[in-house]
Scaffold this active site. Structure first.
Site, PDB file in Angstrom:
ATOM      1  N   HIS A  72       0.566  -1.351  -0.022  1.00  0.00           N
ATOM      2  CA  HIS A  72      -0.438  -0.200  -0.166  1.00  0.00           C
ATOM      3  C   HIS A  72       1.318   0.916   0.299  1.00  0.00           C
ATOM      4  CE1 HIS A  72      -3.940  -1.531   1.636  1.00  0.00           C
ATOM      5  NE2 HIS A  72      -4.129  -2.655   0.337  1.00  0.00           N
ATOM      6  N   TYR A 194      -9.490   4.529   7.486  1.00  0.00           N
ATOM      7  CA  TYR A 194      -9.648   5.554   8.439  1.00  0.00           C
ATOM      8  C   TYR A 194     -10.732   6.761   8.849  1.00  0.00           C
ATOM      9  CZ  TYR A 194      -5.244   2.836  10.282  1.00  0.00           C
ATOM     10  OH  TYR A 194      -4.032   2.417  10.519  1.00  0.00           O
ATOM     11  N   LYS A 290       0.646  -0.232  14.875  1.00  0.00           N
ATOM     12  CA  LYS A 290       2.614  -0.322  15.580  1.00  0.00           C
ATOM     13  C   LYS A 290       2.859  -1.534  16.130  1.00  0.00           C
ATOM     14  CE  LYS A 290       3.620   3.637  13.061  1.00  0.00           C
ATOM     15  NZ  LYS A 290       4.674   3.364  12.313  1.00  0.00           N
TER      16      LYS A 290
HETATM   17  C1  PHB Z   1      -6.164  -4.764  10.662  1.00  0.00           C
HETATM   18  O1  PHB Z   1      -6.191  -5.093   9.847  1.00  0.00           O
HETATM   19  O2  PHB Z   1      -6.403  -5.929  11.753  1.00  0.00           O
HETATM   20  C2  PHB Z   1      -5.049  -3.449  11.427  1.00  0.00           C
HETATM   21  C3  PHB Z   1      -5.040  -2.505  10.196  1.00  0.00           C
HETATM   22  C4  PHB Z   1      -4.183  -0.857  10.418  1.00  0.00           C
HETATM   23  C5  PHB Z   1      -5.072  -1.522  12.661  1.00  0.00           C
HETATM   24  C6  PHB Z   1      -4.978  -1.245  12.973  1.00  0.00           C
HETATM   25  C7  PHB Z   1      -5.790  -2.816  12.729  1.00  0.00           C
HETATM   26  O3  PHB Z   1      -4.044   0.618  12.030  1.00  0.00           O
END
Ligand code: PHB
Ligand code: APR
Length: 383
Positions: A72, A194, A290
């Site tokens: 990504h 997000y 993280k």
């Molecule tokens: C996940 O794919 O579980 C995931 C991805 C990004 C994040 C937290 C969890 O910041």
């Protein structure tokens, strides 16, 4: 029994440390409380920074990640339905589930891992020889070693072994958790989304091109049994921008759970012959993805330190491990706290708090400098 390094915990931190020590010719044994199947059954985030990608390659376990992982070069941020893409510039992350990282490390393990090791106890960390006792299949065992690596996670025995007067902890517990769902459906978008909404945070992630992972922020008092799939999908749609909500492919959940969020750091990370690494040393809210990456950085630093000790007889690395690891830990704690503060709802901060979040979002999505800073932190700071 005797070995050079006993590693407590066969999660990603313990397994990666074990592999790196093996490659350096350092004898090590891993003691894991659970079965291998149980460890592999844990559903965890999988966004790998460049440093973690490079470490998997250096450990000789990166082939499947490069074959199956998803590269990504940006993420989508949404605020009350407004969608903005943050481009990572010349940086990138690899989406590859932590379960798969753990599986690859398990398969590459050449030294001994004792699964089902019960009542692990740490002794004599401050003497010239450390000892670890445990029970396995009803029999008591003891291992003498030079060093112990506590890779046994937040609830492990290692950090609990340290006298309270010898350790300082820093913690923030957030008043909410993440309700997560795994579903056998293609991801709603090519990249992660997000979302901040007045109803709460939401995240659209993925495990592969056919398996997706979704989260919504819920009060920490919520019970997963009160959340039917339909209720989850309706709440997720309500928090996403209209186009993303309309594109959502839903289906029966194959896993559903609520995880609490906390920020936590223990200092220092060395106590005589005991070293703490991974979740045993720190916890970050998952917003910045993280946790796994920090664990990888810890064990890379610790493996280099132990290699310097055994190869050159130098104590500089082991003396400097804690300070060096904590520098990166606190930078990751800062970013994870900042991203959590930006994207979640905090009713206690009132209308002023929400306007500040809006201003933060507007600055981030309209400033190239802010986006470069976001990319640097999200994709991994250089060492
Ligand atoms: C996940 O794919 O579980 C995931 C991805 C990004 C994040 C937290 C969890 O910041
Ligand atoms: N004795 C032996 N093993 C133990 C004990 C104990 N007393 N306590 C815990 N363990 C084992 C757990 O069963 C687990 O397999 O230690 C392992 C710790 O693994 P993780 O919790 O995965 O922690 P770590 O390896 O540091 O990986 C950090 O995992 O939790 C996520 O978000 C976190 O992505 C990050 C990564």
């Amino acid at each position: 029994m005797r070995t050079q390094v006993v590693i407590i915990g066969a999660g990603p931190a313990g397994l990666m440390l074990g592999k790196l020590l093996e490659l350096s010719g350092i004898d090590n044994i891993i003691l894991e409380r659970r079965s291998a199947e149980y460890v592999l059954g844990r559903i965890r985030a999988g966004v790998l920074e460049q440093g973690a990608i490079d470490l998997l390659d250096a450990a000789g376990v990166g082939a499947r990640m490069h074959r199956e992982g998803l590269m990504h070069t940006g993420v989508e941020l949404s605020f009350d339905g407004e969608l903005h893409r943050i481009d990572f510039g010349d940086r990138k992350v690899m989406v590859y589930g932590q379960t798969e990282v753990t599986r690859d490390l398990m398969e590459a393990r050449g030294a001994q891992t004792i699964y089902g090791a019960e009542d692990v106890a740490v002794y004599d960390c401050n003497d010239d020889r450390a000892r670890v006792a445990y029970r396995h299949e009803g029999a008591a065992h003891e291992i003498e070693c030079d060093f112990i690596a506590g890779c046994d996670g937040f609830h492990g025995v290692s950090r609990a072994t340290v006298q309270p007067s010898d350790i300082t902890t820093y913690e923030r517990v957030y008043p909410f958790g993440w309700l997560g769902v795994l579903v056998e459906q293609p991801p709603v978008a090519d990249e992660l989304v997000y979302a901040h909404h007045e109803r709460g945070f939401a995240l659209c992630s993925m495990r592969s091109r056919t398996r997706s992972r979704y989260y919504v922020q819920v009060p920490i008092t919520e019970k997963v049994e009160d959340w039917s799939d339909d209720r989850f999908w309706d709440e997720l749609r309500a928090r996403l921008n209209p186009d993303t909500a309309a594109a959502l492919k839903t289906g029966p959940s194959i896993e559903k759970s609520i995880a609490p969020l906390r920020s936590f750091v223990a200092e220092p990370l060395r106590h005589g012959r005991l070293f703490l690494a991974g979740d045993a040393a720190h916890i970050v809210p998952p917003t910045g993805a993280k946790g796994l990456n920090l664990a990888m950085h810890d064990v890379k630093t610790l493996a280099e330190a132990l290699t310097g000790f055994y190869r050159q007889g130098s104590e500089a690395g082991i003396d400097g491990y804690s300070e060096r690891a904590l520098k990166r830990i606190w930078l990751a704690e800062r970013f994870s706290w900042w991203m959590t503060s930006l994207l979640h709802t905090f009713p206690e901060t009132g209308t002023f708090g929400r306007r500040i979040q809006r201003a933060e979002f507007d600055y981030l999505t309209h400033s190239e400098v802010a986006q470069r800073s976001f990319a640097e932190n999200y994709c991994g700071l250089s060492d």
